[in-house]
Design a protein around this motif. Structure first.
Motif, PDB file in Angstrom:
ATOM      1  N   ASN A  39       0.992   9.075  -4.242  1.00  0.00           N
ATOM      2  CA  ASN A  39       0.742   8.147  -3.143  1.00  0.00           C
ATOM      3  C   ASN A  39       1.811   8.370  -2.075  1.00  0.00           C
ATOM      4  OD1 ASN A  39       0.615   5.894  -1.415  1.00  0.00           O
ATOM      5  ND2 ASN A  39      -0.164   4.593  -3.056  1.00  0.00           N
ATOM      6  N   PRO A  40       1.409   8.685  -0.841  1.00  0.00           N
ATOM      7  CA  PRO A  40       2.395   9.000   0.202  1.00  0.00           C
ATOM      8  C   PRO A  40       3.294   7.828   0.586  1.00  0.00           C
ATOM      9  CG  PRO A  40       0.170   8.943   1.116  1.00  0.00           C
ATOM     10  CD  PRO A  40       0.035   8.834  -0.374  1.00  0.00           C
ATOM     11  N   ILE A  41       2.949   6.611   0.214  1.00  0.00           N
ATOM     12  CA  ILE A  41       3.797   5.457   0.531  1.00  0.00           C
ATOM     13  C   ILE A  41       5.184   5.599  -0.102  1.00  0.00           C
ATOM     14  CG2 ILE A  41       3.200   3.926  -1.418  1.00  0.00           C
ATOM     15  CD1 ILE A  41       3.109   2.569   2.066  1.00  0.00           C
ATOM     16  N   HIS A  42       5.284   6.464  -1.123  1.00  0.00           N
ATOM     17  CA  HIS A  42       6.551   6.634  -1.836  1.00  0.00           C
ATOM     18  C   HIS A  42       7.400   7.788  -1.323  1.00  0.00           C
ATOM     19  CE1 HIS A  42       5.259   3.584  -4.596  1.00  0.00           C
ATOM     20  NE2 HIS A  42       4.192   4.275  -4.947  1.00  0.00           N
ATOM     21  N   VAL A  43       6.831   8.674  -0.505  1.00  0.00           N
ATOM     22  CA  VAL A  43       7.601   9.851  -0.073  1.00  0.00           C
ATOM     23  C   VAL A  43       7.460  10.201   1.408  1.00  0.00           C
ATOM     24  CG1 VAL A  43       7.735  10.943  -2.347  1.00  0.00           C
ATOM     25  CG2 VAL A  43       5.759  11.396  -0.884  1.00  0.00           C
ATOM     26  N   ASP A  44       6.471   9.656   2.089  1.00  0.00           N
ATOM     27  CA  ASP A  44       6.190  10.030   3.473  1.00  0.00           C
ATOM     28  C   ASP A  44       6.559   8.864   4.398  1.00  0.00           C
ATOM     29  OD1 ASP A  44       4.930  10.462   5.990  1.00  0.00           O
ATOM     30  OD2 ASP A  44       3.381  11.707   5.052  1.00  0.00           O
ATOM     31  N   LEU A  45       7.684   9.009   5.097  1.00  0.00           N
ATOM     32  CA  LEU A  45       8.184   7.935   5.954  1.00  0.00           C
ATOM     33  C   LEU A  45       7.168   7.554   7.026  1.00  0.00           C
ATOM     34  CD1 LEU A  45      10.409   6.002   6.801  1.00  0.00           C
ATOM     35  CD2 LEU A  45      11.462   7.876   8.084  1.00  0.00           C
ATOM     36  N   ASP A  46       6.537   8.526   7.654  1.00  0.00           N
ATOM     37  CA  ASP A  46       5.550   8.215   8.689  1.00  0.00           C
ATOM     38  C   ASP A  46       4.393   7.405   8.107  1.00  0.00           C
ATOM     39  OD1 ASP A  46       7.016   9.567  10.644  1.00  0.00           O
ATOM     40  OD2 ASP A  46       5.960  11.463  10.269  1.00  0.00           O
ATOM     41  N   PHE A  47       3.924   7.790   6.934  1.00  0.00           N
ATOM     42  CA  PHE A  47       2.841   7.063   6.290  1.00  0.00           C
ATOM     43  C   PHE A  47       3.278   5.635   5.966  1.00  0.00           C
ATOM     44  CE2 PHE A  47       0.355   5.514   2.763  1.00  0.00           C
ATOM     45  CZ  PHE A  47      -0.943   5.847   3.125  1.00  0.00           C
ATOM     46  N   SER A  50       3.323   3.575   9.042  1.00  0.00           N
ATOM     47  CA  SER A  50       1.965   3.258   9.506  1.00  0.00           C
ATOM     48  C   SER A  50       1.319   2.173   8.651  1.00  0.00           C
ATOM     49  CB  SER A  50       1.089   4.516   9.524  1.00  0.00           C
ATOM     50  OG  SER A  50       0.747   4.910   8.205  1.00  0.00           O
ATOM     51  N   ALA A  51       1.826   1.986   7.439  1.00  0.00           N
ATOM     52  CA  ALA A  51       1.334   0.937   6.546  1.00  0.00           C
ATOM     53  C   ALA A  51       2.121  -0.365   6.716  1.00  0.00           C
ATOM     54  CB  ALA A  51       1.417   1.405   5.095  1.00  0.00           C
ATOM     55  N   GLY A  52       3.041  -0.398   7.696  1.00  0.00           N
ATOM     56  CA  GLY A  52       3.795  -1.608   7.983  1.00  0.00           C
ATOM     57  C   GLY A  52       5.101  -1.761   7.240  1.00  0.00           C
ATOM     58  N   MET A  53       5.517  -0.717   6.539  1.00  0.00           N
ATOM     59  CA  MET A  53       6.780  -0.765   5.810  1.00  0.00           C
ATOM     60  C   MET A  53       7.887  -0.146   6.665  1.00  0.00           C
ATOM     61  SD  MET A  53       5.634  -2.174   3.088  1.00  0.00           S
ATOM     62  CE  MET A  53       7.137  -2.155   2.134  1.00  0.00           C
ATOM     63  N   ASP A  54       9.118  -0.547   6.417  1.00  0.00           N
ATOM     64  CA  ASP A  54      10.256   0.036   7.128  1.00  0.00           C
ATOM     65  C   ASP A  54      10.598   1.422   6.605  1.00  0.00           C
ATOM     66  OD1 ASP A  54      10.594  -2.216   8.732  1.00  0.00           O
ATOM     67  OD2 ASP A  54      12.008  -3.140   7.328  1.00  0.00           O
ATOM     68  N   ASP A  55      10.311   1.660   5.333  1.00  0.00           N
ATOM     69  CA  ASP A  55      10.704   2.910   4.685  1.00  0.00           C
ATOM     70  C   ASP A  55       9.819   3.113   3.455  1.00  0.00           C
ATOM     71  OD1 ASP A  55      12.107   5.223   4.013  1.00  0.00           O
ATOM     72  OD2 ASP A  55      14.059   4.237   3.859  1.00  0.00           O
ATOM     73  N   VAL A  56       9.924   4.280   2.852  1.00  0.00           N
ATOM     74  CA  VAL A  56       9.259   4.519   1.569  1.00  0.00           C
ATOM     75  C   VAL A  56       9.948   3.652   0.519  1.00  0.00           C
ATOM     76  CG1 VAL A  56       8.596   6.868   2.204  1.00  0.00           C
ATOM     77  CG2 VAL A  56      10.743   6.490   0.971  1.00  0.00           C
ATOM     78  N   PHE A  57       9.320   3.494  -0.628  1.00  0.00           N
ATOM     79  CA  PHE A  57       9.915   2.707  -1.703  1.00  0.00           C
ATOM     80  C   PHE A  57       9.506   3.295  -3.045  1.00  0.00           C
ATOM     81  CE2 PHE A  57       6.038   0.703  -0.215  1.00  0.00           C
ATOM     82  CZ  PHE A  57       5.305   0.496  -1.367  1.00  0.00           C
ATOM     83  N   GLU A  82       4.753  -2.798 -28.698  1.00  0.00           N
ATOM     84  CA  GLU A  82       4.154  -3.298 -27.455  1.00  0.00           C
ATOM     85  C   GLU A  82       5.167  -3.141 -26.331  1.00  0.00           C
ATOM     86  OE1 GLU A  82       2.705  -7.343 -27.688  1.00  0.00           O
ATOM     87  OE2 GLU A  82       2.158  -7.076 -29.795  1.00  0.00           O
ATOM     88  N   PHE A  83       4.639  -2.917 -25.135  1.00  0.00           N
ATOM     89  CA  PHE A  83       5.499  -2.806 -23.955  1.00  0.00           C
ATOM     90  C   PHE A  83       4.659  -3.186 -22.746  1.00  0.00           C
ATOM     91  CE2 PHE A  83       7.340  -0.032 -20.510  1.00  0.00           C
ATOM     92  CZ  PHE A  83       8.556  -0.689 -20.396  1.00  0.00           C
ATOM     93  N   ALA A  84       5.081  -4.211 -22.027  1.00  0.00           N
ATOM     94  CA  ALA A  84       4.348  -4.658 -20.842  1.00  0.00           C
ATOM     95  C   ALA A  84       5.348  -5.061 -19.773  1.00  0.00           C
ATOM     96  CB  ALA A  84       3.447  -5.840 -21.188  1.00  0.00           C
ATOM     97  N   VAL A  85       5.001  -4.798 -18.521  1.00  0.00           N
ATOM     98  CA  VAL A  85       5.864  -5.184 -17.410  1.00  0.00           C
ATOM     99  C   VAL A  85       5.046  -5.898 -16.346  1.00  0.00           C
ATOM    100  CG1 VAL A  85       7.523  -3.316 -17.769  1.00  0.00           C
ATOM    101  CG2 VAL A  85       5.624  -2.992 -16.184  1.00  0.00           C
ATOM    102  N   ARG A  86       5.751  -6.673 -15.534  1.00  0.00           N
ATOM    103  CA  ARG A  86       5.159  -7.339 -14.375  1.00  0.00           C
ATOM    104  C   ARG A  86       5.997  -6.938 -13.161  1.00  0.00           C
ATOM    105  NH1 ARG A  86       5.852 -12.162 -11.500  1.00  0.00           N
ATOM    106  NH2 ARG A  86       7.566 -12.810 -12.848  1.00  0.00           N
ATOM    107  N   PHE A  87       5.324  -6.426 -12.148  1.00  0.00           N
ATOM    108  CA  PHE A  87       6.014  -6.010 -10.932  1.00  0.00           C
ATOM    109  C   PHE A  87       6.243  -7.246 -10.061  1.00  0.00           C
ATOM    110  CE2 PHE A  87       3.350  -2.464 -12.371  1.00  0.00           C
ATOM    111  CZ  PHE A  87       4.349  -1.568 -12.668  1.00  0.00           C
ATOM    112  N   VAL A  88       7.506  -7.478  -9.706  1.00  0.00           N
ATOM    113  CA  VAL A  88       7.885  -8.691  -8.985  1.00  0.00           C
ATOM    114  C   VAL A  88       8.202  -8.389  -7.523  1.00  0.00           C
ATOM    115  CG1 VAL A  88       9.549 -10.597  -8.904  1.00  0.00           C
ATOM    116  CG2 VAL A  88       8.740  -9.729 -11.117  1.00  0.00           C
ATOM    117  N   ALA A  89       8.933  -7.316  -7.265  1.00  0.00           N
ATOM    118  CA  ALA A  89       9.350  -6.990  -5.902  1.00  0.00           C
ATOM    119  C   ALA A  89       9.567  -5.484  -5.782  1.00  0.00           C
ATOM    120  CB  ALA A  89      10.635  -7.734  -5.542  1.00  0.00           C
ATOM    121  N   ILE A  90       9.575  -5.016  -4.548  1.00  0.00           N
ATOM    122  CA  ILE A  90       9.736  -3.601  -4.239  1.00  0.00           C
ATOM    123  C   ILE A  90      11.177  -3.154  -4.497  1.00  0.00           C
ATOM    124  CG2 ILE A  90       9.816  -1.958  -2.308  1.00  0.00           C
ATOM    125  CD1 ILE A  90       7.371  -3.403  -1.160  1.00  0.00           C
TER     126      ILE A  90
END
Length: 139
Positions: A39-47, A50-57, A82-90
């Motif tokens: 997913n380019p949101i993680h490596v492409d700053l321009d992308f 364009s998605a409204g983020m300041d930077d990749v994450f 068992e192993f489970a996670v919940r994503f809370v923040a970037i």
């Protein structure tokens, strides 16, 4: 924190902490290749912009992998039930991922003693990024 290791773990015992990072752009690019998540949101700053983020994450699953590493630094991988996670923040570029865990229960299930462990991944400023739960077979 109790001095007990995995072999003697009881409710209330803390796992030895683990810190990864700071997260770099290079690490994100490597994780793209290793995970197959391109997913380019993680490596492409321009992308990202364009998605409204300041930077990749960071990929959420990268921090989940760090929580799994916390567990396997403490107990054998074969003990994981068992192993489970919940994503809370970037998790942002430059963040450290500070992983902690605490045994909250020792119980019997399916003929074996098990440990329930609560997990957290926080930034260097203490902000919660992921929470999770794991169940491991006790020795």
């Amino acid at each position: 924190m109790s001095g007990n290791g995995y072999q003697d773990a009881r409710a209330g015992d803390a796992l030895p902490g683990f810190t990864a990072g700071p997260i770099s752009r290079h690490a994100l690019a490597l994780y793209c290749g290793a995970s197959g998540d391109h997913n380019p949101i993680h490596v492409d700053l321009d992308f990202a912009r364009s998605a409204g983020m300041d930077d990749v994450f960071a990929h959420g699953m990268l921090s989940a992998a760090y929580l799994a590493r916390l567990l396997t630094n403490w107990a054998p991988q074969s003990a994981l039930r068992e192993f489970a996670v919940r994503f809370v923040a970037i998790t942002h570029v430059g963040d450290e991922v500070r992983c902690t865990g605490q045994v909250v229960e020792r119980f019997e299930a399916q003929g074996e003693t098990r440990l329930r462990v609560e997990l957290n991944a926080r930034s260097q400023t203490g902000e919660l990024r992921l929470s999770g739960l794991a169940v491991l077979a006790a020795p």
